[in-house]
Design a protein around this motif. Structure first.
Motif, short mmCIF file in Angstrom:
data_model
loop_
_atom_site.label_atom_id
_atom_site.label_comp_id
_atom_site.label_asym_id
_atom_site.label_seq_id
_atom_site.Cartn_x
_atom_site.Cartn_y
_atom_site.Cartn_z
N TYR A 30 3.60 13.29 1.98
CA TYR A 30 4.05 12.37 3.03
C TYR A 30 5.25 12.95 3.77
O TYR A 30 5.31 12.92 5.00
CB TYR A 30 4.39 11.02 2.39
CG TYR A 30 4.97 10.01 3.35
CD1 TYR A 30 4.17 9.34 4.27
CD2 TYR A 30 6.34 9.71 3.32
CE1 TYR A 30 4.71 8.42 5.14
CE2 TYR A 30 6.88 8.79 4.18
CZ TYR A 30 6.07 8.14 5.10
OH TYR A 30 6.60 7.23 5.97
N GLU B 193 12.56 5.78 3.53
CA GLU B 193 11.09 5.81 3.54
C GLU B 193 10.50 6.16 2.18
O GLU B 193 9.35 5.88 1.91
CB GLU B 193 10.57 6.77 4.61
CG GLU B 193 10.83 6.24 6.01
CD GLU B 193 10.10 7.03 7.09
OE1 GLU B 193 9.06 7.62 6.80
OE2 GLU B 193 10.62 7.04 8.23
N GLU C 160 5.59 16.11 11.98
CA GLU C 160 5.65 15.20 13.12
C GLU C 160 6.93 15.43 13.92
O GLU C 160 6.92 15.44 15.15
CB GLU C 160 5.68 13.77 12.58
CG GLU C 160 4.57 12.86 13.05
CD GLU C 160 4.67 11.53 12.31
OE1 GLU C 160 3.91 11.36 11.35
OE2 GLU C 160 5.53 10.70 12.66
N GLU D 114 -0.67 3.89 6.63
CA GLU D 114 -1.49 4.67 7.57
C GLU D 114 -1.71 6.09 7.07
O GLU D 114 -2.81 6.63 7.15
CB GLU D 114 -0.84 4.66 8.96
CG GLU D 114 -1.12 3.35 9.69
CD GLU D 114 -0.17 3.08 10.85
OE1 GLU D 114 0.69 3.95 11.13
OE2 GLU D 114 -0.29 2.00 11.45
N THR E 200 8.22 0.81 7.39
CA THR E 200 8.00 1.98 6.54
C THR E 200 6.67 1.86 5.82
O THR E 200 5.87 2.81 5.79
CB THR E 200 9.12 2.09 5.50
OG1 THR E 200 10.34 2.34 6.19
CG2 THR E 200 8.85 3.21 4.52
N ARG F 218 5.66 13.87 7.76
CA ARG F 218 6.76 13.35 8.59
C ARG F 218 7.57 14.50 9.18
O ARG F 218 8.01 14.43 10.32
CB ARG F 218 7.65 12.41 7.77
CG ARG F 218 6.94 11.19 7.26
CD ARG F 218 6.76 10.13 8.34
NE ARG F 218 7.99 9.45 8.64
CZ ARG F 218 8.46 9.23 9.86
NH1 ARG F 218 7.79 9.68 10.90
NH2 ARG F 218 9.58 8.60 10.06
N GLN G 164 4.09 0.28 6.61
CA GLN G 164 2.96 0.47 7.53
C GLN G 164 2.68 1.96 7.71
O GLN G 164 1.53 2.41 7.67
CB GLN G 164 3.28 -0.18 8.88
CG GLN G 164 2.13 0.00 9.86
CD GLN G 164 2.31 -0.74 11.17
OE1 GLN G 164 3.21 -1.58 11.30
NE2 GLN G 164 1.46 -0.46 12.14
N LYS G 165 3.77 2.74 7.90
CA LYS G 165 3.62 4.20 8.05
C LYS G 165 2.95 4.78 6.80
O LYS G 165 2.04 5.61 6.89
CB LYS G 165 4.99 4.85 8.22
CG LYS G 165 5.45 4.95 9.65
CD LYS G 165 6.67 5.87 9.74
CE LYS G 165 7.53 5.48 10.91
NZ LYS G 165 8.89 5.09 10.57
#
Lengths: 272, 355
Positions: free
Chosen positions: B149, B215, B156, B304, B298, B153, B300-301
């Protein structure tokens, strides 16, 4: 009739042979049903239809990203590693064990070392192996070779030592040199024994293969199991374990058939 | 034939009956003995100290129950065991709570938010400085974990995606040794391995969790049904936790040195790991964090990310498949499949001194 004298008929033997398998499947189904009744998303003991579903969806359908079928991909890369590892181990085993078993001078020099070396657990010295062999394919094959070769060597060495002295002496009286002895008498008789030894060490080779794939990999049967273990996906793990068992069984079976076919004179102890 | 098979059949029926009875006893009920699993990590060492120092026993006695903290060597295994019903509670990160028990249909509640990683997880490059240099490299990490994860991030943040690198699944136990191997050019890991590798030659920390604060959350998760049937368990654990937190806040030397020793480092090493961990020493801070709008965002991220990587289970049609409930009635995802709950109830009691 006494129990000891009762022999099962062909069909009865078949039924009896299948019984334990059936029993295990039934026990699984009942236990799984019980857990699923309580929690329909239970991951520990998924139903058979769920396993088939998962395999169809995630293992047998080509991946959208790479177009590869992961199940086939995993199987091929694992079999390749296992095959290369086992062939190298077998050749090394043969080359090392004959002089070790046959020539007293070599035996005196190396036998204690090989015996000690075979006791080093390869998994415990992994960090060193990483540095020597890297983390790629070489390391995975090397782990199998390091784990399996000493076992084959020690087994074959004993087989060489078991050779009938009469045969060797007879050949010498007919003028055979050491080299001729090795090539004409020892080697042909060692080949079926080598295949036997490979069969016995296949299980160990699988263990080393799976552990090396668990440590660092991007594909392979062991890789997939250790990856999906992270979220307890037994629906993927159980079919993979069954598949591995089947492959191992098949490899053993084929080697046995191969030995019988190629060396019909060799008394294979478990011909049955 | 008949005479041979009927006893076998009876045995079979008996065995399966016994097994199904065994399975049904896994259901939660009012009880007075509990087992909670923990693993070694800076943010979870207080649990070990609480057990060693007798603080857990003290609080358990106060509520008339018994609690055993069980150390498990393998982090994922501890969560799997909890998911399978062997433990009543377990320590884990927010992402693992979503993808392992919750996605596995085990309704779980985060009772205590202990801390978030503020630099404890990081991306390390070998002989390269900038994160964008990671393009095209193999990245060694524990796949589908918070490291994965963090990588997503991080990529990104420099306008790349996972397609720009190749992820190599590598066990956390072997990752320090892996860095010395010539095949490894970049990796993602967490402490204590991270600080070990950071100190090695050629290693550059290119991205860490302090850039995505809040996060990667470390928490205590209890089985929701067990917790609802036994509120005493949550009360005793929360009471014990904040007693340890108070000692740590004061800088209690004995507590810190016991935790350092149990985690296999010294006081200096442990303190440096604490520095990259945002501990919520005060129940009020944890409460504020758990009721903030940032937490649902957080999660939700995380949801996903988990869906994209196929770890929400195969019933999942989209990221909202596993529903989550947050304090103050906020929620995310499927209302009919709420399996992960963030509760502020006990942290609130602790902050009000009502435990």
């Amino acid at each position: 009739m006494r129990l000891i004298n009762q022999k099962p008929s062909h069909s009865k033997a078949l039924v009896l042979g299948l019984m334990p398998f059936l029993l295990i499947v039934l026990m699984y189904v009942f236990a799984s049903n019980a857990r699923l009744q309580e929690n329909e998303d239970d991951k520990l003991l998924p139903s058979f239809s769920h396993m088939v579903d998962t395999m169809e969806k995630s293992a047998l359908t080509p991946s959208k990203r790479s177009g590869e079928v992961i199940f086939i991909n995993d199987t091929l890369s694992s079999l390749k590693r296992l095959g290369i590892g086992v062939v190298i181990s077998a050749l090394l085993g043969l080359i090392i064990s004959i002089p070790l078993g046959l020539i007293p001078l070599v035996r005196a020099g190396f036998s204690p070392f090989i015996a000690a070396f075979s006791m080093v657990p390869p998994i415990a010295i992994l960090p060193i192996l990483f540095i020597i062999f890297g983390m790629g394919e070489v390391a995975k094959v090397a782990l199998i070779v390091i784990g399996v070769t000493p076992l084959i060597v020690r087994d074959l060495q004993h087989r060489v030592e078991e050779f009938s002295k009469e045969q060797l002496i007879k050949a010498q009286t007919l003028g055979a040199s050491t080299w001729t002895l090795v090539i004409r008498i020892i080697l042909p008789q060692m080949l079926p024994r080598l295949l036997d030894s490979v069969r016995l060490t296949l299980g160990t080779a699988w263990i080393f293969l799976i552990s090396s794939e668990a440590i660092a990999a991007t594909e392979g049967l062991g890789y997939r199991i250790f990856l999906v273990r992270r979220y307890l996906a037994m629906d993927m793990i159980l079919p993979y374990v069954i598949w591995i068992t089947l492959l191992a069984f098949l490899a053993d079976f084929l080697l046995k058939k191969f030995t019988c076919k190629l060396f019909p004179w060799y008394e294979n102890k478990d011909k049955a | 034939m008949n005479s041979f098979f009927s006893p076998t059949l009876k045995l079979l029926v008996a065995a399966t009956l016994a097994m199904s009875i065994g399975a049904s006893t896994l259901a939660a009920e009012v009880k007075d003995k509990f087992q909670v699993a923990w693993t070694i990590y800076v943010g979870w060492m207080p649990w070990d100290y609480a057990e060693q120092s007798g603080i857990i026993d003290k609080w358990a006695k106060k509520y008339g129950i018994e609690i055993k903290m069980v150390q498990v060597n393998d982090y994922v295994e501890s969560i799997n065991q909890y998911t399978a019903g062997k433990f009543d509670g377990c320590v884990m990160t927010n992402m693992d709570a979503l993808t392992i028990p919750a996605a596995g249909g085990v309704d779980s509640t985060a009772v205590i938010i202990g801390d978030f990683s503020n630099g404890n997880d990081g991306i390390i490059l070998k002989d390269k400085k900038k994160l964008s240099d990671i393009k095209g490299q193999n990245v060694n990490l524990v796949e589908l974990s918070v490291s994965h994860y963090l990588l997503a991030r991080g990529l990104e943040s420099v306008g790349m995606s996972e397609k720009d690198v190749k992820v190599v699944n590598t066990s956390d136990a072997d990752i320090v040794a892996a860095f010395s191997s010539k095949d490894v050019t970049s990796l993602v890991t967490w402490n204590p391995q991270l600080s070990e590798i950071k100190a090695m030659k050629g290693a550059t920390l290119a991205f860490d969790s302090s850039k995505i604060p809040g996060e990667i959350i470390d928490m205590l998760v209890l089985n929701t049904k067990t917790m609802q049937d036994n509120p005493k368990l949550a009360k005793a654990l929360t009471g014990a936790w904040y007693e340890v937190m108070a000692q740590m806040k004061k800088g209690d030397a004995q507590a810190i040195s016991m935790m350092a020793k149990a985690s296999g480092t010294d006081v200096v090493g442990f303190n440096s790991q604490l520095k990259t961990t945002k501990m919520f020493y005060d129940a009020k801070d944890a409460l504020a964090f758990s009721t903030s709008a940032a937490l649902p965002a957080t999660m939700q991220k995380v949801s996903e990310f988990s869906f994209e990587h196929g770890i929400l289970g195969d019933g999942a049609k989209d990221a909202t498949f596993v529903g989550m409930a947050f304090p103050n009635g906020k929620a995310y995802g499927s209302a009919s499949n709420i399996k992960l709950r963030f509760s502020d109830e006990y942290m609130k009691l602790a902050s009000e001194g009502k435990l």
